[in-house]
Structures are given as structure tokens and as C-alpha cells.
Design a protein around this motif. Sequence first.
Motif, short mmCIF file in Angstrom:
data_model
loop_
_atom_site.label_atom_id
_atom_site.label_comp_id
_atom_site.label_asym_id
_atom_site.label_seq_id
_atom_site.Cartn_x
_atom_site.Cartn_y
_atom_site.Cartn_z
N GLU A 147 -0.14 -10.11 0.25
CA GLU A 147 0.59 -9.09 1.02
C GLU A 147 0.82 -7.84 0.17
N VAL A 148 1.19 -8.04 -1.08
CA VAL A 148 1.40 -6.91 -1.98
C VAL A 148 0.07 -6.22 -2.28
N ALA A 149 -0.97 -7.00 -2.48
CA ALA A 149 -2.29 -6.43 -2.78
C ALA A 149 -2.81 -5.59 -1.63
N ALA A 150 -2.43 -5.93 -0.40
CA ALA A 150 -2.90 -5.19 0.77
C ALA A 150 -2.08 -3.94 1.06
N MET A 151 -0.97 -3.73 0.32
CA MET A 151 -0.13 -2.56 0.57
C MET A 151 -0.90 -1.27 0.28
N ARG A 152 -0.65 -0.27 1.08
CA ARG A 152 -1.21 1.06 0.87
C ARG A 152 -0.06 2.04 0.77
N TRP A 153 -0.09 2.88 -0.24
CA TRP A 153 0.99 3.82 -0.49
C TRP A 153 1.31 4.64 0.75
N SER A 154 0.30 5.15 1.41
CA SER A 154 0.51 6.07 2.52
C SER A 154 1.17 5.41 3.74
N SER A 155 0.94 4.14 3.96
CA SER A 155 1.46 3.51 5.17
C SER A 155 2.58 2.51 4.93
N THR A 156 2.76 2.06 3.71
CA THR A 156 3.71 0.99 3.45
C THR A 156 4.91 1.43 2.64
N LEU A 157 4.67 2.13 1.56
CA LEU A 157 5.76 2.51 0.67
C LEU A 157 6.36 3.83 1.12
N LYS A 158 7.66 3.86 1.24
CA LYS A 158 8.36 5.04 1.71
C LYS A 158 9.38 5.47 0.65
N PRO A 159 8.88 6.12 -0.41
CA PRO A 159 9.79 6.47 -1.51
C PRO A 159 10.90 7.43 -1.10
N GLU A 160 10.67 8.25 -0.07
CA GLU A 160 11.72 9.18 0.35
C GLU A 160 12.92 8.44 0.94
N HIS A 161 12.68 7.21 1.42
CA HIS A 161 13.77 6.39 1.96
C HIS A 161 14.16 5.28 1.01
N GLY A 162 13.38 5.11 -0.08
CA GLY A 162 13.66 4.04 -1.04
C GLY A 162 13.38 2.67 -0.47
N THR A 163 12.38 2.59 0.44
CA THR A 163 12.09 1.32 1.08
C THR A 163 10.62 0.96 0.99
#
Length: 58
Positions: free
Chosen positions: A40-56
Motif C-alpha cells: 500500500e505504501v509502495a503504491a502511494m503517489r505524491w500527487s494523489s495520496t500525500l497532502k502535505p498542505e493538510h498534514g495528512t
Amino acid sequence: MNDAELAAIWTGCEPEPGDIGYSFGSIVKLLILTGQRRTEVAAMRWSSTLKPEHGTIG
């Protein structure tokens, strides 16, 4: 896994002085903190999964 084992893994993820190159410690810490499977972590994509502006993640 008990607390002592978890602490030992966490400590083992810290880079040693003088280490160079790629380390998997950050990935292992992410797996511990999120409780996600490695695929699941390996499949993460920065653009669609990680939301640093919300810290989530998600």
C-alpha cells in the motif's frame, strides 16, 4: 510485537553517522506509524495520496 521490539526497530531505522546512499528507515517508520502494508505504501503517489498542505495521508 511488544513495545521493546517496536522501539528496537524504530531505533534501527535511524541512520548511522557517515551513512551514505538510500535508507529504508523512513519507509519502515511510515509503515509503523500508519499501520499500512508495504504494498500500500509502495503504491502511494505524491500527487494523489500525500497532502502535505493538510498534514495528512489519504
